[in-house]
Each structure stands twice: as structure tokens, then as C-alpha cells.
Design an enzyme around this catalytic site. Structure first.
Site, PDB file in Angstrom:
ATOM      1  CB  ALA A  63      -9.682  -6.843  -0.646  1.00  0.00           C
ATOM      2  N   PRO A  64      -8.612  -5.200  -3.318  1.00  0.00           N
ATOM      3  CG  PRO A  64      -8.208  -3.127  -4.340  1.00  0.00           C
ATOM      4  CD  PRO A  64      -7.495  -4.356  -3.812  1.00  0.00           C
ATOM      5  N   GLY A  65     -10.304  -5.911  -5.408  1.00  0.00           N
ATOM      6  CA  GLY A  65     -11.187  -6.489  -6.409  1.00  0.00           C
ATOM      7  C   GLY A  65     -10.806  -6.317  -7.855  1.00  0.00           C
ATOM      8  N   GLY A  66      -9.687  -5.665  -8.132  1.00  0.00           N
ATOM      9  CA  GLY A  66      -9.306  -5.447  -9.532  1.00  0.00           C
ATOM     10  C   GLY A  66      -9.166  -6.746 -10.306  1.00  0.00           C
ATOM     11  CE  LYS A  67      -3.335  -8.827  -9.388  1.00  0.00           C
ATOM     12  NZ  LYS A  67      -3.402  -7.524  -8.695  1.00  0.00           N
TER      13      LYS A  67
ATOM     14  CB  CYS B 261       3.031  -6.016  -6.295  1.00  0.00           C
ATOM     15  SG  CYS B 261       2.511  -5.630  -4.609  1.00  0.00           S
TER      16      CYS B 261
ATOM     17  CG  ASP C 224      -2.288 -10.385  -6.370  1.00  0.00           C
ATOM     18  OD1 ASP C 224      -1.197 -10.477  -6.955  1.00  0.00           O
ATOM     19  OD2 ASP C 224      -2.775  -9.296  -6.003  1.00  0.00           O
TER      20      ASP C 224
ATOM     21  NE  ARG D  51      -6.995  -6.132   1.863  1.00  0.00           N
ATOM     22  CZ  ARG D  51      -6.391  -5.505   0.863  1.00  0.00           C
ATOM     23  NH1 ARG D  51      -6.049  -4.227   1.002  1.00  0.00           N
ATOM     24  NH2 ARG D  51      -6.128  -6.124  -0.266  1.00  0.00           N
TER      25      ARG D  51
END
Length: 279
Positions: free
Chosen positions: A111-115, A231, A178, A138
Site C-alpha cells: 500500500a498504497p500501490g505505486g510500486k 525511504c 519496501d 491501507r
């Protein structure tokens, strides 16, 4: 920006004379990026529809920088799922994972799903993507973003990694971890990350990362690739985390990453020889 004093002191110790450049960079504006959806059309075809000043991201063929004042979220093609708004640095994990059509891929903290949308585009509808997040709340934006992207070969799960590992031992060709982290890389973008830093900068955070990483490795096929990313900047959540993992699982091999313009060479020896690794 008023940075947490323990963070400032640690970065000065780590970076020495380079620390002032680092703190100056945190005061700058974040880079804005978008990634086009190759599940729906080719890169050049989609670019023709977009009225933005786009500059290519070196490490992502589908990724581009745009100017903040262009406001692409207001463009109807964003609502049509032709592109996803994502910081260029966040495009790196998907680009480095080595996904190819036909692979079985797990995005363990999705989540939120970009990758996950990036991975889905690399699969091109062939293979399987399992996008998991242990937070029920999420998973809602995760599902929305995957549907918006037009992904058909994906399963969304809401589970703890330990439970998933019972059903997927030695199963996936590629796994992305991640990991949830203290979020220091978000300071320049989001003042809330500065305020919440103390809540995540502790033993509970690093213990969770170690747990997720180990269960992810349990689900990886022999010869597969697991990519761990955060990050944040501190060694406890990055180099030390990997060093402790490699010490505990000597069969795991640290694999090289591709190198792109603007990147710094990784400190591989530092990761392997990081002091006081007792995990």
C-alpha cells in the site's frame, strides 16, 4: 524546517563535512514525477496526450519529471489511469527488481500501490502479482490504484508475512520488501514525517523490518531475487538491517544493482562488515 535534534546529530556524525550539503538539500523542493501506464498504451503514445514539460527519469523508461505548477492530477488522463504520480526515487525499486513477463512477484508491503502498479506494468499481464499489506485500511487505496491501473493478474491480500509464508514457501521469483520505516526521506516532502519521526525511530521499527525481511526470504524461490528498500537514511534500517540478515542467512547472496546517472555507488563492504551486528 525544524529537524529532530537526534537526527541532525546522527547525520552530522555519518556525513561529516558533507552534512551541510545534505541539510541544504532537505530544504529544497521535492522532485515531481509521473510514470506512464504501459498496460494501456506505449510510452510515446501516452506522451503525445500529455500537455506537460516531461523530462526522462534515467532509471525508469516509463518515468518522467514534471514541473510542480503543471498539476497533472487535474488532467482527465490521470483519472483514466494513463499515468501514476510517483516521486522518481520511488521508481527505483521496481526498475531494479528485474521483473519480466511470466514471473511470480510478491509486493509484501504494497500500500498504497505505486510500486505494485510499476511491477504490474513490467509483467504486461503475464505471470502473477500478489500485493499484500497488513493494514486493512491501507488495502483500500491499494485495490483502488490497481483497478485504476487496469491490472488483471493480481491478488490483493491483507495478511502478516508470517502467515503468508505458510502458503507460499519457495514460491516467488521476485519479492519487493519496501519496508515500513522512520521516513527520513520524506522530510523534504511532508512536514508530518518530521513530526512523526520519533514514533517510528526505535527498536520496534527495526524489529518489524527484520521480521518482514526474513519471512519474505522464506517465500523466495531458490535463485530468485528479493529487493529491500526504505525511504530513510539511517544505517540501522538499511546497511545494518541487511548485514544482520546476511549473517543469519549465509545462503543469501548480496546481488549487484544497476547503476544510473545521478546515483552513488553502494557501500557493499560497509553492509557486509557493519560493526556490532548481533541479530
Amino acid at each position: 524546517m525544524k529537524l529532530p535534534l537526534p537526527f541532525v546529530e546522527r547525520m552530522k556524525e555519518l556525513l561529516g563535512t558533507e552534512s551541510e550539503r545534505f541539510f541544504s538539500a532537505l530544504e529544497g523542493s521535492p522532485h515531481m514525477g509521473l510514470r506512464v501506464n504501459t498496460l494501456k498504451a506505449g510510452v510515446q503514445e501516452i506522451k503525445r496526450f500529455l500537455p506537460f514539460d516531461l523530462k526522462p527519469v534515467a532509471w525508469c523508461e516509463e518515468g518522467f519529471y514534471y514541473q510542480a505548477e503543471e498539476r497533472p492530477a487535474k488532467n482527465p488522463y490521470y483519472q483514466a489511469g494513463l499515468f501514476y504520480l510517483q516521486e522518481p526515487s520511488a521508481m527505483a525499486p521496481g526498475s531494479c527488481l528485474g521483473v519480466k513477463p511470466g514471473d511470480r512477484v510478491l509486493d509484501l508491503c504494497a500500500a498504497p500501490g505505486g510500486k505494485s502498479t510499476h511491477i504490474a506494468a513490467l509483467l504486461q499481464g503475464d505471470g502473477l502479482l500478489v500485493s499484500n499489506d497488513n493494514s486493512e485500511e491501507r488495502t483500500k487505496p491499494l485495490i483502488l490504484n490497481l483497478e485504476h491501473w487496469g491490472v488483471r493478474n493480481c491478488i490483493v491480500t491483507n495478511e502478516e508475512p508470517a502467515k503468508m509464508a505458510r502458503y507460499f514457501p519457495d514460491y516467488f521469483d521476485r519479492i519487493l520488501v519496501d519496508a515500513p520505516c522512520s521516513g527520513e526521506g520524506m522530510f523534504r516532502k511532508d512536514a508530518r514525517a518530521v513530526k512523526s519521526w520519533a514514533d517510528y525511530n526505535g527498536a520496534a521499527c527495526t524489529a518489524a523490518q527484520a521480521d518482514i525481511l526474513e519471512w519474505g526470504f522464506f517465500m523466495l524461490k531458490p535463485g530468485g531475487r528479493l529487493l529491500y528498500s526504505t525511504c530513510t537514511f539511517n544505517p540501522e534500517e538499511n546497511e545494518r538491517r541487511i548485514a544482520g540478515f546476511l549473517k543469519k542467512y549465509p545462503k543469501a547472496v548480496l546481488a549487484p544493482l544497476p547503476f544510473f546517472e545521478g546515483w552513488a555507488e553502494g557501500e557493499v563492504k560497509w553492509a557486509l562488515d557493519y560493526p556490532d551486528v548481533n541479530e
